[in-house]
Write a protein that holds these residues in place. Structure first.
Motif, PDB file in Angstrom:
ATOM      1  N   HIS B 218     -62.894 -49.952   3.397  1.00  0.00           N
ATOM      2  CA  HIS B 218     -61.845 -49.039   3.843  1.00  0.00           C
ATOM      3  C   HIS B 218     -61.762 -47.772   3.000  1.00  0.00           C
ATOM      4  CE1 HIS B 218     -58.696 -51.157   1.014  1.00  0.00           C
ATOM      5  NE2 HIS B 218     -59.392 -50.257   0.357  1.00  0.00           N
ATOM      6  N   ASP B 219     -62.749 -47.523   2.159  1.00  0.00           N
ATOM      7  CA  ASP B 219     -62.607 -46.483   1.145  1.00  0.00           C
ATOM      8  C   ASP B 219     -62.809 -45.090   1.726  1.00  0.00           C
ATOM      9  OD1 ASP B 219     -62.461 -48.499  -0.983  1.00  0.00           O
ATOM     10  OD2 ASP B 219     -64.537 -48.860  -0.393  1.00  0.00           O
ATOM     11  N   ALA B 220     -61.874 -44.175   1.418  1.00  0.00           N
ATOM     12  CA  ALA B 220     -62.025 -42.768   1.795  1.00  0.00           C
ATOM     13  C   ALA B 220     -62.183 -41.953   0.512  1.00  0.00           C
ATOM     14  CB  ALA B 220     -60.808 -42.298   2.578  1.00  0.00           C
ATOM     15  N   ARG B 221     -63.332 -41.314   0.373  1.00  0.00           N
ATOM     16  CA  ARG B 221     -63.576 -40.494  -0.820  1.00  0.00           C
ATOM     17  C   ARG B 221     -63.371 -39.040  -0.439  1.00  0.00           C
ATOM     18  NH1 ARG B 221     -68.874 -39.165  -3.750  1.00  0.00           N
ATOM     19  NH2 ARG B 221     -69.871 -40.281  -2.043  1.00  0.00           N
ATOM     20  N   ILE B 222     -62.518 -38.364  -1.176  1.00  0.00           N
ATOM     21  CA  ILE B 222     -62.238 -36.968  -0.880  1.00  0.00           C
ATOM     22  C   ILE B 222     -62.916 -36.089  -1.929  1.00  0.00           C
ATOM     23  CG2 ILE B 222     -60.415 -35.230  -0.665  1.00  0.00           C
ATOM     24  CD1 ILE B 222     -58.637 -37.568   0.386  1.00  0.00           C
ATOM     25  N   ILE B 223     -63.783 -35.219  -1.446  1.00  0.00           N
ATOM     26  CA  ILE B 223     -64.588 -34.364  -2.311  1.00  0.00           C
ATOM     27  C   ILE B 223     -63.990 -32.957  -2.279  1.00  0.00           C
ATOM     28  CG2 ILE B 223     -66.898 -33.343  -2.599  1.00  0.00           C
ATOM     29  CD1 ILE B 223     -67.725 -35.997  -0.807  1.00  0.00           C
ATOM     30  N   ARG B 224     -63.602 -32.434  -3.422  1.00  0.00           N
ATOM     31  CA  ARG B 224     -63.050 -31.069  -3.478  1.00  0.00           C
ATOM     32  C   ARG B 224     -64.208 -30.073  -3.585  1.00  0.00           C
ATOM     33  NH1 ARG B 224     -60.804 -33.639  -7.446  1.00  0.00           N
ATOM     34  NH2 ARG B 224     -61.537 -32.192  -9.037  1.00  0.00           N
ATOM     35  N   MET B 225     -64.219 -29.100  -2.684  1.00  0.00           N
ATOM     36  CA  MET B 225     -65.307 -28.123  -2.692  1.00  0.00           C
ATOM     37  C   MET B 225     -65.030 -27.030  -3.732  1.00  0.00           C
ATOM     38  SD  MET B 225     -67.527 -29.226  -0.583  1.00  0.00           S
ATOM     39  CE  MET B 225     -68.594 -27.781  -0.560  1.00  0.00           C
ATOM     40  N   ASN B 226     -66.081 -26.589  -4.394  1.00  0.00           N
ATOM     41  CA  ASN B 226     -66.036 -25.459  -5.330  1.00  0.00           C
ATOM     42  C   ASN B 226     -64.882 -25.588  -6.322  1.00  0.00           C
ATOM     43  OD1 ASN B 226     -68.190 -24.270  -3.803  1.00  0.00           O
ATOM     44  ND2 ASN B 226     -66.656 -23.759  -2.264  1.00  0.00           N
ATOM     45  N   SER B 227     -64.799 -26.747  -6.900  1.00  0.00           N
ATOM     46  CA  SER B 227     -63.697 -27.046  -7.806  1.00  0.00           C
ATOM     47  C   SER B 227     -64.255 -27.503  -9.154  1.00  0.00           C
ATOM     48  CB  SER B 227     -62.824 -28.144  -7.175  1.00  0.00           C
ATOM     49  OG  SER B 227     -61.780 -28.510  -8.030  1.00  0.00           O
ATOM     50  N   ASP B 240     -64.450 -38.956  -9.695  1.00  0.00           N
ATOM     51  CA  ASP B 240     -63.905 -37.669  -9.243  1.00  0.00           C
ATOM     52  C   ASP B 240     -65.062 -36.836  -8.694  1.00  0.00           C
ATOM     53  OD1 ASP B 240     -61.869 -35.570  -9.074  1.00  0.00           O
ATOM     54  OD2 ASP B 240     -63.053 -34.593 -10.648  1.00  0.00           O
ATOM     55  N   SER B 241     -65.003 -36.554  -7.393  1.00  0.00           N
ATOM     56  CA  SER B 241     -66.127 -35.887  -6.727  1.00  0.00           C
ATOM     57  C   SER B 241     -65.807 -34.430  -6.429  1.00  0.00           C
ATOM     58  CB  SER B 241     -66.459 -36.600  -5.405  1.00  0.00           C
ATOM     59  OG  SER B 241     -66.980 -37.880  -5.638  1.00  0.00           O
ATOM     60  N   ILE B 242     -66.710 -33.524  -6.847  1.00  0.00           N
ATOM     61  CA  ILE B 242     -66.591 -32.118  -6.466  1.00  0.00           C
ATOM     62  C   ILE B 242     -67.871 -31.698  -5.757  1.00  0.00           C
ATOM     63  CG2 ILE B 242     -64.911 -31.473  -8.242  1.00  0.00           C
ATOM     64  CD1 ILE B 242     -67.220 -30.409  -9.936  1.00  0.00           C
ATOM     65  N   GLY B 243     -67.732 -30.771  -4.803  1.00  0.00           N
ATOM     66  CA  GLY B 243     -68.887 -30.404  -3.989  1.00  0.00           C
ATOM     67  C   GLY B 243     -69.192 -28.916  -4.027  1.00  0.00           C
ATOM     68  N   ARG B 244     -70.415 -28.582  -3.728  1.00  0.00           N
ATOM     69  CA  ARG B 244     -70.834 -27.184  -3.599  1.00  0.00           C
ATOM     70  C   ARG B 244     -72.041 -27.158  -2.664  1.00  0.00           C
ATOM     71  NH1 ARG B 244     -73.173 -29.056  -8.368  1.00  0.00           N
ATOM     72  NH2 ARG B 244     -75.435 -28.716  -8.459  1.00  0.00           N
ATOM     73  N   TRP B 245     -72.282 -25.986  -2.098  1.00  0.00           N
ATOM     74  CA  TRP B 245     -73.454 -25.831  -1.240  1.00  0.00           C
ATOM     75  C   TRP B 245     -74.585 -25.192  -2.034  1.00  0.00           C
ATOM     76  CZ3 TRP B 245     -73.806 -28.076   3.390  1.00  0.00           C
ATOM     77  CH2 TRP B 245     -72.622 -28.454   4.019  1.00  0.00           C
ATOM     78  N   GLY B 247     -77.775 -23.676  -0.749  1.00  0.00           N
ATOM     79  CA  GLY B 247     -78.431 -23.395   0.529  1.00  0.00           C
ATOM     80  C   GLY B 247     -77.776 -24.243   1.610  1.00  0.00           C
ATOM     81  N   ASP B 248     -78.581 -25.031   2.316  1.00  0.00           N
ATOM     82  CA  ASP B 248     -78.043 -25.859   3.390  1.00  0.00           C
ATOM     83  C   ASP B 248     -77.817 -27.302   2.951  1.00  0.00           C
ATOM     84  OD1 ASP B 248     -77.742 -23.864   5.186  1.00  0.00           O
ATOM     85  OD2 ASP B 248     -79.564 -24.306   6.339  1.00  0.00           O
ATOM     86  N   THR B 249     -77.838 -27.533   1.652  1.00  0.00           N
ATOM     87  CA  THR B 249     -77.622 -28.891   1.152  1.00  0.00           C
ATOM     88  C   THR B 249     -76.255 -28.990   0.483  1.00  0.00           C
ATOM     89  OG1 THR B 249     -79.973 -29.345   0.849  1.00  0.00           O
ATOM     90  CG2 THR B 249     -78.454 -30.622  -0.498  1.00  0.00           C
ATOM     91  N   LEU B 250     -75.487 -29.999   0.871  1.00  0.00           N
ATOM     92  CA  LEU B 250     -74.208 -30.268   0.211  1.00  0.00           C
ATOM     93  C   LEU B 250     -74.498 -31.095  -1.046  1.00  0.00           C
ATOM     94  CD1 LEU B 250     -71.059 -30.436   0.091  1.00  0.00           C
ATOM     95  CD2 LEU B 250     -71.266 -32.545   1.448  1.00  0.00           C
ATOM     96  N   VAL B 251     -74.108 -30.571  -2.187  1.00  0.00           N
ATOM     97  CA  VAL B 251     -74.338 -31.265  -3.458  1.00  0.00           C
ATOM     98  C   VAL B 251     -72.987 -31.757  -3.975  1.00  0.00           C
ATOM     99  CG1 VAL B 251     -75.257 -31.089  -5.796  1.00  0.00           C
ATOM    100  CG2 VAL B 251     -76.292 -29.756  -3.946  1.00  0.00           C
ATOM    101  N   VAL B 252     -72.890 -33.049  -4.235  1.00  0.00           N
ATOM    102  CA  VAL B 252     -71.634 -33.645  -4.693  1.00  0.00           C
ATOM    103  C   VAL B 252     -71.850 -34.243  -6.077  1.00  0.00           C
ATOM    104  CG1 VAL B 252     -69.856 -35.372  -4.209  1.00  0.00           C
ATOM    105  CG2 VAL B 252     -70.945 -34.135  -2.317  1.00  0.00           C
ATOM    106  N   ASP B 253     -71.012 -33.825  -6.999  1.00  0.00           N
ATOM    107  CA  ASP B 253     -71.142 -34.242  -8.395  1.00  0.00           C
ATOM    108  C   ASP B 253     -69.944 -35.137  -8.734  1.00  0.00           C
ATOM    109  OD1 ASP B 253     -72.522 -32.949 -11.201  1.00  0.00           O
ATOM    110  OD2 ASP B 253     -70.541 -33.894 -11.402  1.00  0.00           O
ATOM    111  N   THR B 254     -70.212 -36.341  -9.223  1.00  0.00           N
ATOM    112  CA  THR B 254     -69.118 -37.287  -9.475  1.00  0.00           C
ATOM    113  C   THR B 254     -69.151 -37.809 -10.905  1.00  0.00           C
ATOM    114  OG1 THR B 254     -69.183 -37.934  -7.142  1.00  0.00           O
ATOM    115  CG2 THR B 254     -67.974 -39.376  -8.639  1.00  0.00           C
ATOM    116  N   THR B 255     -68.005 -37.695 -11.569  1.00  0.00           N
ATOM    117  CA  THR B 255     -67.802 -38.230 -12.920  1.00  0.00           C
ATOM    118  C   THR B 255     -66.443 -38.928 -12.925  1.00  0.00           C
ATOM    119  OG1 THR B 255     -66.745 -36.183 -13.651  1.00  0.00           O
ATOM    120  CG2 THR B 255     -69.134 -36.341 -13.973  1.00  0.00           C
ATOM    121  N   ASN B 256     -65.902 -39.215 -14.106  1.00  0.00           N
ATOM    122  CA  ASN B 256     -64.546 -39.787 -14.253  1.00  0.00           C
ATOM    123  C   ASN B 256     -64.380 -41.142 -13.565  1.00  0.00           C
ATOM    124  OD1 ASN B 256     -64.405 -36.997 -14.912  1.00  0.00           O
ATOM    125  ND2 ASN B 256     -62.180 -37.031 -14.690  1.00  0.00           N
ATOM    126  N   PHE B 257     -65.423 -41.968 -13.650  1.00  0.00           N
ATOM    127  CA  PHE B 257     -65.290 -43.333 -13.130  1.00  0.00           C
ATOM    128  C   PHE B 257     -64.372 -44.145 -14.052  1.00  0.00           C
ATOM    129  CE2 PHE B 257     -69.209 -41.943 -11.154  1.00  0.00           C
ATOM    130  CZ  PHE B 257     -69.159 -42.530  -9.906  1.00  0.00           C
TER     131      PHE B 257
END
Lengths: 122, 344
Positions: B218-227, B240-245, B247-257
């Motif tokens: 049931h997990d919903a992960r919310i990724i903040r863009m350009n944060s 804690d997931s943050i995202g950026r583009w 080119g045409d690839t979405l890159v999501v960086d997650t830390t703070n487990f």
């Protein structure tokens, strides 16, 4: 390559800590109701004991979500359906609960696979 | 003038891949529901090559299908109870055999990336194996085994035989059993396939946020863009997931487990980088790189294709009817009571 199948079996809750390998059971009776819930569906069935008294057992199945996607619902197993279950009783044997290692109709056909039509088994 | 404005607008939009659907802000539209089920395991089986030929894959896929058909065959309606002492099943089935195959919905084909039918998700190291645990991690594990088990113990490979203390309270049970996160890192990150069922993931995308819903558990992960990442004091089950583009690839960086998630034994310093790329109108390529210097001496990377599906994703509502957890804890209490009665 057969090793790949091993990977398919990993990654689920510990059935062995819920059910007791030393308490095998065979249950024959009628469906009373179905709890169509996660993480596991539970089939409630009425079993007649050798002395003629009746008791209701709960039988654990899997997640209903994948069955729903195949068109199977709890209505596919209406109350009154005769089933046969073999499995093992819960480690707390004061509970009338068991895993549904094999859940079949009286003629041995596996549930749901024979037909997903609610009326087919009446 | 209108023409000029239109030309400027078009020039500002990145190069559009053929058939690539885009959101109004010009980024690839990754939205949809994806079915992550696959036969390809995380790690390459011993002796297997990195990719199968079409014939080899078809042969194996046929075997899997035959096995499924065989499991669906009728058995005797007059059968007796299974053997006392267990039915010989191992792993999570723990000698009691789990439940009928008809509940299951595992993958039926190998993941195909760049036309290759892969035998592991792991692509780096090139042997397709997760790197061995570092010396420090091995010491940590040995110490953890000596101490009382904790809530983040991974799913038992030897159920029913866990050390004393494993069943003392609900918080000492694995996260999957407690309906907090899916088994085997289904929610991620990194998001791995479940080899049983319920492999659907849904992506919803806005300019500010990307949300990934995992059906199981049931997990919903919310990724903040350009944060920026949250302060290190803020810890989350899925990080804690943050995202950026790029080119045409979405890159999501997650830390703070948290120190309780422990993906394959990793610490709270786990760092996961995921890359989502649309490779076809009906498929994404999902690539992930995992690092934790306290657990592995090197980072490692995996990838697989996420095919889109029209199937419905359903609510999981795992916790409310989790009789299994109750049964596991009650079973332990019953055993203790019986042992105490015997001593008297």
């Amino acid at each position: 390559m057969s090793l790949m199948l091993i990977a398919l079996l990993l990654g689920h809750h510990a059935f062995g800590s819920e059910f007791d390998p030393n308490r095998p059971i065979l249950l024959k009776g009628k469906v009373v109701r179905v709890e169509w819930v996660n993480p596991h569906a539970w089939i409630h069935m009425e079993v007649t004991k050798p002395d003629g008294t009746k008791e209701v057992w709960m039988v654990e199945g899997g997640s209903p979500n994948s069955l729903l996607r195949r068109g199977v619902t709890k209505e596919s197993l209406p109350p009154g359906t005769e089933i046969v279950v073999d499995g093992y009783q819960a480690r707390d044997y004061t509970l009338k609960r068991a895993n549904g290692r094999n859940v079949t109709y009286p003629d041995g056909r596996k549930l749901f696979l024979a037909s997903s039509a609610p009326d087919a088994e009446k | 003038m209108k023409t000029l404005v239109a030309l400027i607008c078009v020039a500002a939009i990145p190069v559009i891949a053929a058939g690539q659907a885009r959101t109004p802000d010009g980024h690839p539209d990754l939205q949809g529901t994806y079915d992550l089920a696959t036969l390809t395991p995380l790690e390459r089986p011993a002796g297997a090559k990195a990719a199968l030929t079409a014939e080899e894959a078809a042969k194996f896929e046929k075997e899997v299908e035959a096995r499924k058909q065989a499991a669906g065959q009728a058995i005797s309606g007059d059968r007796s109870a299974p053997p006392k002492g267990g039915d010989g099943s191992t792993g999570p089935a723990g000698g009691v055999g789990g439940y009928n195959n008809f509940w299951l919905d595992p993958g039926s084909s190998f993941t195909v990336v760049n036309g290759e039918r892969r035998t592991s998700l792991v692509i780096d190291p090139p042997d397709g194996k997760v790197p061995p645990l570092s010396a420090g991690a091995r010491q940590r594990f040995a110490a953890a085994r000596a101490a009382a088990p904790t809530s983040d113990t991974t799913e038992s490979r030897d159920p029913g035989l866990e050390p004393p203390g494993s069943y003392d309270n609900p918080e000492q049970r694995p996260l999957g059993e407690r309906c907090i996160l899916g088994f085997g890192s289904t929610s991620g990150p990194p998001a791995l396939p479940d080899y049983f069922y319920n492999n659907l993931h849904q992506i919803v995308q806005t300019p500010q946020y990307v949300m990934i819903l995992t059906e199981m558990v049931h997990d919903a992960r919310i990724i903040r863009m350009n944060s920026e990442h949250l302060p290190k004091t803020v810890r989350k089950w899925m990080g804690d997931s943050i995202g950026r583009w790029e080119g045409d690839t979405l890159v999501v960086d997650t830390t703070n487990f948290t120190d309780k998630t422990r993906f394959r034994g990793a610490t709270q310093n786990l760092h996961v980088v995921e890359r989502f790329t649309r490779v076809a109108p009906n498929a994404l390529l999902y690539r992930f790189t995992v690092e934790d210097p306290d657990t592995w001496d090197r980072s490692w990377t995996g990838e697989y294709t996420w095919p889109a599906t029209d199937a419905n994703i359903y609510e999981y509502a795992c916790h409310e009817s989790n009789y299994a957890l109750e049964n596991i804890l009650r079973g332990a209490r019953r055993r203790e009571a019986d042992e105490a009665a015997q001593k008297k």
